[in-house]
Motif scaffolding. Structure first.
Motif, mmCIF file in Angstrom:
data_model
loop_
_atom_site.group_PDB
_atom_site.id
_atom_site.type_symbol
_atom_site.label_atom_id
_atom_site.label_comp_id
_atom_site.label_asym_id
_atom_site.label_seq_id
_atom_site.Cartn_x
_atom_site.Cartn_y
_atom_site.Cartn_z
ATOM 1 N N UNK A 9 87.733 16.211 110.740
ATOM 2 C CA UNK A 9 87.428 17.126 111.838
ATOM 3 C C UNK A 9 88.694 17.762 112.403
ATOM 4 N N UNK A 10 89.749 16.970 112.564
ATOM 5 C CA UNK A 10 91.006 17.497 113.110
ATOM 6 C C UNK A 10 91.664 18.471 112.144
ATOM 7 N N UNK A 11 91.464 18.260 110.854
ATOM 8 C CA UNK A 11 92.080 19.150 109.857
ATOM 9 C C UNK A 11 91.456 20.546 109.849
ATOM 10 N N UNK A 12 90.285 20.672 110.473
ATOM 11 C CA UNK A 12 89.594 21.967 110.512
ATOM 12 C C UNK A 12 89.956 22.681 111.812
ATOM 13 N N UNK A 13 90.575 23.818 111.705
ATOM 14 C CA UNK A 13 90.958 24.592 112.889
ATOM 15 C C UNK A 13 89.691 25.133 113.562
ATOM 16 N N UNK A 14 89.554 24.902 114.883
ATOM 17 C CA UNK A 14 88.315 25.321 115.554
ATOM 18 C C UNK A 14 88.530 25.672 117.022
ATOM 19 N N UNK A 15 89.468 26.589 117.341
ATOM 20 C CA UNK A 15 89.564 27.022 118.741
ATOM 21 C C UNK A 15 88.274 27.711 119.172
ATOM 22 N N UNK A 16 87.971 27.658 120.463
ATOM 23 C CA UNK A 16 86.691 28.217 120.913
ATOM 24 C C UNK A 16 86.614 29.705 120.550
ATOM 25 N N UNK A 17 85.465 30.046 119.982
ATOM 26 C CA UNK A 17 85.278 31.386 119.413
ATOM 27 C C UNK A 17 85.440 31.404 117.910
ATOM 28 N N UNK A 18 85.978 30.325 117.336
ATOM 29 C CA UNK A 18 86.196 30.248 115.888
ATOM 30 C C UNK A 18 85.693 28.909 115.344
ATOM 31 N N UNK A 19 84.486 28.541 115.737
ATOM 32 C CA UNK A 19 83.932 27.242 115.333
ATOM 33 C C UNK A 19 83.096 27.297 114.062
ATOM 34 N N UNK A 20 83.058 28.440 113.388
ATOM 35 C CA UNK A 20 82.175 28.599 112.234
ATOM 36 C C UNK A 20 82.397 27.573 111.148
ATOM 37 N N UNK A 21 83.660 27.345 110.772
ATOM 38 C CA UNK A 21 83.951 26.414 109.671
ATOM 39 C C UNK A 21 83.561 24.984 110.022
ATOM 40 N N UNK A 22 83.891 24.532 111.223
ATOM 41 C CA UNK A 22 83.573 23.151 111.575
ATOM 42 C C UNK A 22 82.073 22.974 111.770
ATOM 43 N N UNK A 91 95.495 18.397 117.211
ATOM 44 C CA UNK A 91 94.844 19.276 118.172
ATOM 45 C C UNK A 91 93.356 18.931 118.251
ATOM 46 N N UNK A 92 92.888 18.597 119.450
ATOM 47 C CA UNK A 92 91.495 18.212 119.626
ATOM 48 C C UNK A 92 91.201 16.774 119.250
ATOM 49 N N UNK A 93 92.222 15.990 118.904
ATOM 50 C CA UNK A 93 91.969 14.609 118.477
ATOM 51 C C UNK A 93 91.264 13.816 119.573
ATOM 52 N N UNK A 94 91.742 13.948 120.814
ATOM 53 C CA UNK A 94 91.090 13.254 121.934
ATOM 54 C C UNK A 94 89.966 14.093 122.521
ATOM 55 N N UNK A 95 90.213 15.392 122.662
ATOM 56 C CA UNK A 95 89.270 16.292 123.336
ATOM 57 C C UNK A 95 88.703 17.303 122.358
ATOM 58 N N UNK A 96 87.552 17.043 121.677
ATOM 59 C CA UNK A 96 86.956 15.714 121.688
ATOM 60 C C UNK A 96 86.479 15.317 120.299
ATOM 61 N N UNK A 97 87.335 15.541 119.301
ATOM 62 C CA UNK A 97 86.891 15.269 117.935
ATOM 63 C C UNK A 97 86.750 13.780 117.652
ATOM 64 N N UNK A 98 87.479 12.939 118.385
ATOM 65 C CA UNK A 98 87.277 11.500 118.222
ATOM 66 C C UNK A 98 85.901 11.096 118.743
ATOM 67 N N UNK A 99 85.534 11.617 119.907
ATOM 68 C CA UNK A 99 84.201 11.336 120.434
ATOM 69 C C UNK A 99 83.116 11.855 119.519
ATOM 70 N N UNK A 100 83.345 13.033 118.953
ATOM 71 C CA UNK A 100 82.391 13.609 118.010
ATOM 72 C C UNK A 100 82.253 12.720 116.776
ATOM 73 N N UNK A 101 83.382 12.221 116.258
ATOM 74 C CA UNK A 101 83.336 11.312 115.105
ATOM 75 C C UNK A 101 82.594 10.025 115.452
ATOM 76 N N UNK A 102 82.784 9.531 116.668
ATOM 77 C CA UNK A 102 82.124 8.296 117.086
ATOM 78 C C UNK A 102 80.609 8.458 117.119
#
Length: 368
Positions: A9-22, A91-102
């Protein structure tokens, strides 16, 4: 499994407005694990991902956002993932891709149980939490969560149990003065100076105190006003952040600004409005500390770790405000330990990620 998923999840770039890939990755990942997946379009942003797991009893929503803020300067670690001891940077590891992975891995583990041993679960991954919460608002508007009994959000809380948060208004105040030659300022009304008096005295406003959420706050975000040549400026504008607690509404906020202006005897005409946004404002909310869902969470946490979780309340806003108010469902927030959110070298604890996943698994079992 949860750590491997976090790395992806962290390896995928996903700033708000560009979430298509993730969004596409999460949908495919869940489909590969046998889930029925829906995509909910969010115009200009990545699709929300919704997946369903039937069970019995309560209907529980698992929620996480896919987007991050944009990459800031001064990173000394790899923003796309770097492990150092127990800390995973990215980037986003804590906010909040770790929670998403959990919650994704907890969702998968729930699917391995017999239907009678799990609640009905709706998994949701949303876009634009870091902007205007368009993804969550679209999800609520869709009616797909209308049967929910409980919402669980895995935002980072340092393994504390968050049972509410302050709300927020963004206020635009315009000041209209009177133009005159700057060599004779007494003939005009200086909009910049008068508006400066207002923002310089915001601390004089007496704020309501809430026993759980504390008090609200004011913060000036932006101010502007210019003169036309050598003239007294007759227009100025300020943008103000106002965090609020329960029972503080827009009319109260607007009224206290007008009252302050009257006390200061401002000479300008004021126009006070809500700053325009594409989604509704975020009201404050709380969840009862002795409610059945909270008491069960405390019990599960205590059985796992020998102690109840520390209770906390959010100082700022997030998608949880929408779930707790417009959706009107008890909304519990619980996520891993981490640091440097929205700044360089953001990190999350890998062991905390694993503990949080375990809490979600055992809690979901108990809700069946």
């Amino acid at each position: 499994m949860e750590f491997e998923l976090l790395k992806k999840l962290v390896s995928i770039r996903s700033p708000f407005g560009e979430e298509g890939e993730i969004s596409r990755f999460i949908a495919s990942f869940l489909e590969e694990h046998g889930f029925r997946v829906e995509l909910l379009p969010v115009e200009g942003f990545g699709d929300d991902v919704i997946a369903y797991l039937p069970g019995k009893g309560h209907t529980v929503v698992l929620n996480g956002h896919m987007d991050t803020v944009n990459l800031s300067k001064d990173w000394t670690r790899n923003p796309w993932g770097e492990l150092d001891g127990d800390r995973f940077y990215g980037l986003g590891s804590a906010d909040m891709k770790a929670g998403l992975a959990a919650i994704m891995t907890a969702f998968i583990e729930m699917a391995e149980l017999p239907r009678r041993e799990r609640p009905n679960i709706i998994f949701t991954a949303v876009s634009d939490e870091e902007g205007y919460s368009r993804g969550t608002w679209k999800l609520i508007e869709s009616g797909k969560l209308s049967d929910a009994d409980l919402v669980l959000v895995a935002e980072p809380t340092n393994e504390k149990l968050m049972l509410g948060a302050r709300g927020r208004f963004v206020i635009q105040v315009e000041a209209f003065g009177r133009k005159a030659h700057a060599a004779r300022p007494e003939l005009g009304i200086n909009a910049v100076e008068e508006l400066g008096k207002l923002v310089g005295n915001l601390s004089r406003i007496r704020l309501k105190r809430h026993r759980k959420l504390g008090t609200g706050s004011y913060c000036t975000l932006h101010i502007e006003g210019t003169a036309d040549g050598l003239s007294v400026p007759d227009y100025a504008k300020v943008i103000i952040d106002r965090h609020v607690v329960v029972d503080e509404d827009w009319e109260k906020v607007r009224g206290e600004l007008l009252k302050l202006a009257e006390r200061l005897d401002l000479k300008v005409e004021l126009n006070i409005e809500r700053f325009p946004r594409p989604t509704p404002e975020m009201p404050p909310y709380t969840v009862r500390e002795n409610g059945r869902f909270v008491n069960l969470f405390k019990k599960i946490h205590g059985s796992l770790f020998g102690r109840e979780p520390e209770i906390t309340y959010g100082r700022s806003v997030g998608d949880f405000n929408y779930f707790g108010t417009y959706l009107g469902k008890p909304t519990i927030v619980y996520g891993p330990i981490g640091g440097n959110w929205h700044s360089a070298d953001e990190w999350v604890s890998v062991e905390s990620l694993r503990r949080v996943k375990k809490v979600y698994v055992e809690y979901l079992k108990a809700l069946a």
